[in-house]
Write a protein that holds these residues in place. Structure first.
Motif, PDB file in Angstrom:
ATOM      1  N   ARG A 234      -2.363  -0.453  -9.374  1.00  0.00           N
ATOM      2  CA  ARG A 234      -1.503   0.250  -8.427  1.00  0.00           C
ATOM      3  C   ARG A 234      -0.476   1.126  -9.150  1.00  0.00           C
TER       4      ARG A 234
ATOM      5  N   GLN B  32      -1.105   2.887  -4.246  1.00  0.00           N
ATOM      6  CA  GLN B  32      -2.536   2.805  -4.002  1.00  0.00           C
ATOM      7  C   GLN B  32      -2.789   1.942  -2.772  1.00  0.00           C
TER       8      GLN B  32
ATOM      9  N   HIS C 123       0.816  -1.215   0.000  1.00  0.00           N
ATOM     10  CA  HIS C 123       0.000   0.000   0.000  1.00  0.00           C
ATOM     11  C   HIS C 123       0.851   1.267   0.000  1.00  0.00           C
TER      12      HIS C 123
ATOM     13  N   TYR D 214      -5.091  -0.586  -1.197  1.00  0.00           N
ATOM     14  CA  TYR D 214      -6.202  -1.498  -1.457  1.00  0.00           C
ATOM     15  C   TYR D 214      -6.886  -1.824  -0.135  1.00  0.00           C
TER      16      TYR D 214
ATOM     17  N   ASP E  24      -6.904  -4.341 -10.157  1.00  0.00           N
ATOM     18  CA  ASP E  24      -5.644  -5.003  -9.785  1.00  0.00           C
ATOM     19  C   ASP E  24      -5.550  -6.402 -10.386  1.00  0.00           C
TER      20      ASP E  24
END
Lengths: 318, 161
Positions: free
Chosen positions: B79, A115, A111, A117, A211
């Motif tokens: 991401r 990003q 993380h 999650y 993802d």
């Protein structure tokens, strides 16, 4: 009034419960995590450029470093071992504490790179709850060793110690769903399900932006069935926002829990985000003591003694 | 349960409740607590805009999108774009974006040579900002409506340095 609230508080968290529910949930929860994370390799985070490092508050606040690839290999091996030990109940308290400390670090690592999650946050909270619990008091190698050392020892009694960890995990999970539902209502109101929003989302995820890829490519088809996406969106808001009812209503519990599982599977199947491990928390909803009772009854009914008993009974009737 | 034990348990209960409710009420995120805002904001247009994607350039000049997890590991196709977009949209981060891309190319090539994915060899990487008008099943995936070059980095050999 305050006295009644205090009684309700104590009953909710600490009403005496058998060890079976907590212990079997512990076994299956850590078994699921062991199997899920065994092939998962966290060491790669030690090899990602610091240029992409955007720390989350926990790592920033505690000054946690990103360990090297080699160090992460050691840490993840110890963590996976602790998951397995927590499952079988070997040095259970230590294993669960190690699982919590290293699990927070390992699951938090990714993380920090772009990003945050949400599929593993509840697992971390559950790790810490279990780390402070007495989930190893029964159905564990530790309990078997204790019994072997002291054959005269009494079996584990019911206790509030075996109730509060389950309740706290379930409250935390209910707040996760409730947060997701209220976030949608606060950001978008009823437009979340009265507009094309979910249909647009189902099309967007086809462009490789989740993802992981959705299990099925039906998203675009579903998006074009009149009102299907609106109905799904309404069900999402309903089950998420009303999920905490499962804590208090035994009648609604199966509906809300199955609704929550359906949401998670639906998101994974049609949109991609990998929430599979999140599903393991549902193990804490199951009344394992009753399951144990059913299994024992079924086993007794099938045992060779049972038919004889039944024939005796029939003879008497004749 | 001893008093000390009860105090510890109540502290834990209070911590979980307070952490969860604080983030819900204030719409903040303090992992592992969160207000779970994913997908909360309504999309009104049938478009996907401002999406960053990394493309590898082969020796023949062909551009290939890198989206497969084994090619981006431990990053992924969500991401990486979100993280690198945040970097790229902050002024003065050009060198940091290039460093990130260099790192992605190095790892991609190392893993390709180790047989950990089946992607083609790349000599360069380009970072594009893409926009699409949404079509069923992403039929126009390879033909975005807009495509803006954000950054480019060179040879894989440079990337290893």
């Amino acid at each position: 009034m305050i006295g009644r609230l205090a009684v309700q508080w104590r009953t909710f968290w600490f009403a005496p419960a058998p060890i079976t529910n907590l212990a079997i949930a512990r076994i299956l929860f850590f078994l699921g995590l062991t199997l899920f994370y065994l092939p998962h390799d966290f060491s790669g985070w030690g090899d990602v450029s610091p240029a992409l490092y955007q720390p989350i508050w926990l790592f920033d606040f505690l000054g946690l470093p990103i360990l090297s690839l080699q160090a992460l290999n050691v840490v993840q091996a110890v963590w996976k071992l602790s998951l397995a030990c927590a499952c079988i109940g070997l040095y259970t308290r230590t294993s669960m504490m190690v699982a919590a400390i290293l699990g927070t670090y390992l699951l938090g690592l990714g993380h920090n790179f772009g990003q945050t999650y949400h599929f593993d946050a509840i697992l971390v909270i559950a790790f810490w709850i279990l780390a402070f619990s007495r989930a190893g008091d029964g159905w564990s190698v530790d309990a078997a060793r204790r019994a072997a050392r002291d054959p005269g020892s009494r079996p584990v009694e019911t206790s509030g110690e075996y109730r509060w960890p389950i309740q706290l995990v379930l409250v935390a999970m209910s707040l996760v769903f409730f947060a997701a539902g209220t976030a949608k209502l606060r950001a978008s109101g009823v437009q979340w399900f009265t507009t094309d929003h979910l249909a647009i989302l189902l099309d967007r995820v086809q462009y490789h932006i989740s993802d992981a890829e959705p299990w099925f490519t039906w998203g675009s088809t579903v998006a074009r069935i009149p009102y299907a996406a609106n109905l799904m969106a309404f069900a999402t808001i309903f089950f998420e926002t009303a999920y905490p009812l499962a804590l208090f209503s035994r009648r609604l519990r199966p509906v809300m829990v199955m609704g929550g599982i359906g949401l998670i599977l639906g998101i994974r199947a049609l949109m991609g985000p990998t929430f599979e491990n999140f599903l393991l928390i549902n193990l804490f909803w199951v009344p394992w003591d009753r399951v144990e009772g059913w299994v024992r009854s079924a086993a007794t009914a099938r045992s060779p003694v049972a038919p004889a008993a039944r024939s005796e009974h029939l003879t008497e009737i004749r | 349960m001893t008093q000390r034990r009860a105090a510890v348990v109540h502290l834990l209960i209070a911590g979980v409740l307070a952490g969860s409710l604080y983030d819900i009420v204030t719409s903040q995120e303090h992992w592992p607590f969160s207000d779970y805002p994913m997908f909360a904001t309504v999309h009104r247009k049938h478009v996907l805009d401002n999406w960053y994607r990394v493309f590898g350039i082969t020796s023949s000049g062909q551009e290939v999108a890198i989206v497969a997890y084994p090619e981006l590991w431990p990053l992924d196709q969500s991401r990486l774009p979100l993280g690198i977009r945040r970097l790229a949209q902050e002024p003065g981060n050009e060198a940091r974006v290039r460093a990130a891309l260099t790192d992605i190319l190095r790892r991609y090539e190392e893993r390709r040579r180790a047989g950990l994915h089946n992607g083609p060899a790349f000599e360069r990487l380009k970072l594009y900002k893409l926009g699409w008008d949404l079509e069923p099943n992403a039929a126009n995936l390879d033909h975005p409506r807009s495509r803006v070059l954000v950054a480019e980095i060179g040879q894989a050999s440079e990337a290893r340095q």
